[in-house]
Motif scaffolding. Structure first.
Motif, PDB file in Angstrom:
ATOM      1  N   LEU A  37      -0.216  17.728  -0.078  1.00 22.21           N
ATOM      2  CA  LEU A  37      -1.387  17.775   0.810  1.00 22.21           C
ATOM      3  C   LEU A  37      -2.652  17.316   0.091  1.00 22.21           C
ATOM      4  N   PHE A  38      -2.882  17.895  -1.078  1.00 26.04           N
ATOM      5  CA  PHE A  38      -4.114  17.575  -1.799  1.00 26.04           C
ATOM      6  C   PHE A  38      -3.997  16.264  -2.592  1.00 26.04           C
ATOM      7  N   GLY A  39      -2.788  15.754  -2.730  1.00 24.37           N
ATOM      8  CA  GLY A  39      -2.618  14.468  -3.394  1.00 24.37           C
ATOM      9  C   GLY A  39      -2.723  13.292  -2.443  1.00 24.37           C
ATOM     10  N   TYR A  40      -2.710  13.589  -1.141  1.00 24.94           N
ATOM     11  CA  TYR A  40      -2.726  12.504  -0.147  1.00 24.94           C
ATOM     12  C   TYR A  40      -4.036  11.727  -0.175  1.00 24.94           C
ATOM     13  N   LEU A  41      -5.174  12.416  -0.240  1.00 18.21           N
ATOM     14  CA  LEU A  41      -6.471  11.733  -0.211  1.00 18.21           C
ATOM     15  C   LEU A  41      -6.658  10.781  -1.402  1.00 18.21           C
ATOM     16  N   PRO A  42      -6.394  11.254  -2.646  1.00 17.82           N
ATOM     17  CA  PRO A  42      -6.484  10.307  -3.763  1.00 17.82           C
ATOM     18  C   PRO A  42      -5.484   9.156  -3.630  1.00 17.82           C
ATOM     19  N   ALA A  43      -4.278   9.436  -3.124  1.00 16.20           N
ATOM     20  CA  ALA A  43      -3.265   8.394  -2.961  1.00 16.20           C
ATOM     21  C   ALA A  43      -3.719   7.365  -1.933  1.00 16.20           C
ATOM     22  N   LYS A  44      -4.315   7.854  -0.866  1.00 15.42           N
ATOM     23  CA  LYS A  44      -4.814   6.950   0.168  1.00 15.42           C
ATOM     24  C   LYS A  44      -5.934   6.077  -0.384  1.00 15.42           C
ATOM     25  N   LYS A  45      -6.821   6.668  -1.199  1.00 22.27           N
ATOM     26  CA  LYS A  45      -7.912   5.905  -1.810  1.00 22.27           C
ATOM     27  C   LYS A  45      -7.359   4.818  -2.727  1.00 22.27           C
ATOM     28  N   ALA A  46      -6.324   5.177  -3.514  1.00 26.18           N
ATOM     29  CA  ALA A  46      -5.721   4.205  -4.426  1.00 26.18           C
ATOM     30  C   ALA A  46      -5.067   3.064  -3.650  1.00 26.18           C
ATOM     31  N   ALA A  47      -4.367   3.415  -2.571  1.00 23.09           N
ATOM     32  CA  ALA A  47      -3.639   2.400  -1.802  1.00 23.09           C
ATOM     33  C   ALA A  47      -4.581   1.416  -1.120  1.00 23.09           C
ATOM     34  N   ARG A  48      -5.793   1.852  -0.788  1.00 22.93           N
ATOM     35  CA  ARG A  48      -6.719   0.992  -0.054  1.00 22.93           C
ATOM     36  C   ARG A  48      -7.663   0.195  -0.955  1.00 22.93           C
ATOM     37  N   LEU A  49      -7.484   0.330  -2.270  1.00 28.94           N
ATOM     38  CA  LEU A  49      -8.328  -0.454  -3.168  1.00 28.94           C
ATOM     39  C   LEU A  49      -8.100  -1.949  -2.956  1.00 28.94           C
ATOM     40  N   ASN A  50      -9.198  -2.696  -2.929  1.00 31.25           N
ATOM     41  CA  ASN A  50      -9.100  -4.155  -2.846  1.00 31.25           C
ATOM     42  C   ASN A  50      -8.629  -4.680  -4.200  1.00 31.25           C
ATOM     43  N   PRO A  51      -7.554  -5.460  -4.240  1.00 29.20           N
ATOM     44  CA  PRO A  51      -7.014  -5.901  -5.532  1.00 29.20           C
ATOM     45  C   PRO A  51      -8.008  -6.721  -6.362  1.00 29.20           C
ATOM     46  N   ILE A  52      -8.844  -7.524  -5.698  1.00 24.62           N
ATOM     47  CA  ILE A  52      -9.831  -8.336  -6.437  1.00 24.62           C
ATOM     48  C   ILE A  52     -10.878  -7.442  -7.077  1.00 24.62           C
ATOM     49  N   ASP A  53     -11.376  -6.460  -6.292  1.00 20.91           N
ATOM     50  CA  ASP A  53     -12.363  -5.522  -6.850  1.00 20.91           C
ATOM     51  C   ASP A  53     -11.738  -4.680  -7.951  1.00 20.91           C
ATOM     52  N   ALA A  54     -10.481  -4.288  -7.765  1.00 23.93           N
ATOM     53  CA  ALA A  54      -9.794  -3.466  -8.769  1.00 23.93           C
ATOM     54  C   ALA A  54      -9.636  -4.221 -10.092  1.00 23.93           C
ATOM     55  N   LEU A  55      -9.320  -5.532  -9.998  1.00 19.34           N
ATOM     56  CA  LEU A  55      -9.154  -6.328 -11.228  1.00 19.34           C
ATOM     57  C   LEU A  55     -10.468  -6.544 -11.950  1.00 19.34           C
ATOM     58  N   ARG A  56     -11.604  -6.554 -11.202  1.00 23.56           N
ATOM     59  CA  ARG A  56     -12.901  -6.745 -11.827  1.00 23.56           C
ATOM     60  C   ARG A  56     -13.456  -5.447 -12.389  1.00 23.56           C
ATOM     61  N   TYR A  57     -12.759  -4.258 -12.038  1.00 19.73           N
ATOM     62  CA  TYR A  57     -13.299  -2.956 -12.417  1.00 19.73           C
ATOM     63  C   TYR A  57     -13.240  -2.770 -13.940  1.00 19.73           C
ATOM     64  N   GLU A  58     -14.344  -2.313 -14.519  1.00 21.94           N
ATOM     65  CA  GLU A  58     -14.413  -2.062 -15.957  1.00 21.94           C
ATOM     66  C   GLU A  58     -14.312  -0.559 -16.204  1.00 21.94           C
ATOM     67  N   GLU A  89       0.834  -1.225   0.000  1.00 20.67           N
ATOM     68  CA  GLU A  89       0.000   0.000   0.000  1.00 20.67           C
ATOM     69  C   GLU A  89       0.857   1.259   0.000  1.00 20.67           C
ATOM     70  N   ARG A  90       1.958   1.230   0.755  1.00 18.17           N
ATOM     71  CA  ARG A  90       2.772   2.448   0.857  1.00 18.17           C
ATOM     72  C   ARG A  90       3.434   2.793  -0.476  1.00 18.17           C
ATOM     73  N   PHE A  91       3.726   1.760  -1.303  1.00 19.46           N
ATOM     74  CA  PHE A  91       4.295   2.042  -2.618  1.00 19.46           C
ATOM     75  C   PHE A  91       3.262   2.695  -3.537  1.00 19.46           C
ATOM     76  N   ILE A  92       2.020   2.181  -3.475  1.00 17.80           N
ATOM     77  CA  ILE A  92       0.944   2.774  -4.273  1.00 17.80           C
ATOM     78  C   ILE A  92       0.692   4.211  -3.839  1.00 17.80           C
ATOM     79  N   MET A  93       0.638   4.420  -2.530  1.00 13.78           N
ATOM     80  CA  MET A  93       0.389   5.762  -2.006  1.00 13.78           C
ATOM     81  C   MET A  93       1.517   6.722  -2.400  1.00 13.78           C
TER      82      MET A  93
END
Length: 397
Positions: free
Chosen positions: A376-397, A309-313
């Motif tokens: 500062l303003f990039g932290y929230l999107p980065a946090k959202k990206a880092a917390r994505l469930n990998p299974i849900d992310a792979l199914r995302y269209e 997660e920290r690498f994605i963030m």
């Protein structure tokens, strides 16, 4: 993935959507450029104001005597006694008498030339140098001689540079020119050099002035200007017993007051301009949230391959900071360019020798704030990206 690789990826993503990235940076660009120009304008105004006060003498006190009633005033001799009695605070003194008189030179008449009665020390007080002939002397005051010292503009315009020994008329009285001052203002037009100085005693007699009411006094030390002003005010109070009978103005104190007011005004304007940086930060956060949505499958693949997660963030924070940094750099270039344009406009349209000079501190601050806003303003999107469930992310269209 190290920082350098994350930075290269961020640049790659920015290049992939150039127009969108530029529009995202626009708020940062405008904010940084505005802050730089406003701070530069403030610096230029302060330097110009300081130069103007220094030309008047920051070590001077201007004294105006209103008197008390009709029978109480102070004489020139009493003013000289006050200065002589306080040598540790006060140095030179010059009475001043402004004459409302046109200057006639040959068949020409100059209605805009300033005529002032001063003492022999006035040129030392103002740091004026005599380029030809001599300055005014004590004997000129004592005998009320009809002699004068003129500015370089009059010497150049009416006497072809050879004014010493020639004459001019003030109110029908003929004065002999005994000296010419060095050029004060760099101008071929009427300016600070369009002056005639005569003995104050002569000016008072021709103007029918009973008691001279204006004086210029120098202090021995600019750092003690406030104490010197107090000494002079105390001496005048002993004479008048009424502090409304006189007014003493310290040029050093006036400069400090004006500088403080200017700093407050520039700070307020810079803060207002800085609001656009916040707007730019919101734009970065918005576009990064969109980017997270667009790259959901990519994030899922990376997490499925073992990315923590920290690498994605870190990746998304660096991308937001890079976008903000590039906007800051463009804003600096725009601010420097606008500062140069503003300098040309001010000097051309207002005929004022003032330069808009951005400081290194303001540029560094603008860049630091822009990068900080990106993080500062990039932290929230980065946090959202880092917390994505990998299974849900792979199914995302």
């Amino acid at each position: 993935m190290n920082f350098f690789e994350s930075f290269k990826m961020a640049l790659s993503n920015i290049r992939a959507s150039k127009m969108r990235s530029f529009l995202t940076m626009l708020g940062i660009i405008i904010g940084v450029a505005s802050v730089i120009v406003i701070v530069g304008l403030g610096n230029g105004m302060q330097l110009y104001m300081t130069a103007q006060f220094e030309s008047m003498g920051t070590n001077t006190l201007s004294v105006s005597i209103m008197g008390r009633g009709s029978g109480r005033s102070v004489s020139v001799d009493e003013m000289y006694e006050i200065v002589d009695d306080n040598p540790e605070y006060l140095d030179l003194l010059s009475p001043q008498v402004n004459m409302q008189s046109s200057v006639k030179i040959g068949t020409d008449t100059s209605s805009y030339t300033s005529v002032t009665g001063v003492s022999e020390d006035y040129f030392r007080i103002r740091d004026y140098s005599v380029s030809q002939g001599r300055g005014l002397q004590y004997v000129d005051m004592l005998k009320r001689n009809k002699v004068c010292v003129i500015g370089s503009f009059l010497n150049r315009t009416y006497f072809a540079g050879q004014a010493v020994g020639q004459t001019l008329k003030l109110g029908g009285n003929t004065f002999t020119i005994v000296g010419v001052l060095d050029e004060i203002a760099d101008s071929t037009e009427a300016s600070s050099d369009d002056y005639v100085y005569i003995p104050y005693s002569t000016a008072a007699r021709l103007s029918y002035v009973g008691n001279i009411t204006s004086y210029t006094v120098t202090v021995t030390d600019v750092d003690n200007a406030a104490a010197s002003k107090q000494v002079l005010e105390d001496a005048l109070f002993e004479i008048f017993e009424d502090d409304s009978a006189y007014m003493v103005i310290s040029m050093a104190e006036m400069l400090d007051i004006m500088s403080d007011m200017l700093n407050v005004m520039i700070t307020i304007l810079a803060v207002i301009a800085g609001i656009s940086l916040v707007v730019g930060g919101i734009g970065i956060m918005n576009i990064m949230l969109v980017s997270v949505s667009e790259r959901t499958r990519e994030i899922g693949i990376r997490k499925a391959l073992g990315a923590k997660e920290r690498f994605i963030m870190t990746q998304f924070v660096i991308e937001a900071a890079t976008t903000s940094l590039l906007g800051g750099i463009i804003g600096i270039l725009a601010g420097e360019g606008l500062s140069s344009v503003a300098t040309v406009l001010i000097t051309t349209m207002m005929q004022v020798d003032m330069a808009v000079t951005p400081s290194v501190a303001s540029i560094a601050m603008a860049v630091g704030i822009s990068v900080g806003i990106g993080i500062l303003f990039g932290y929230l999107p980065a946090k959202k990206a880092a917390r994505l469930n990998p299974i849900d992310a792979l199914r995302y269209e």
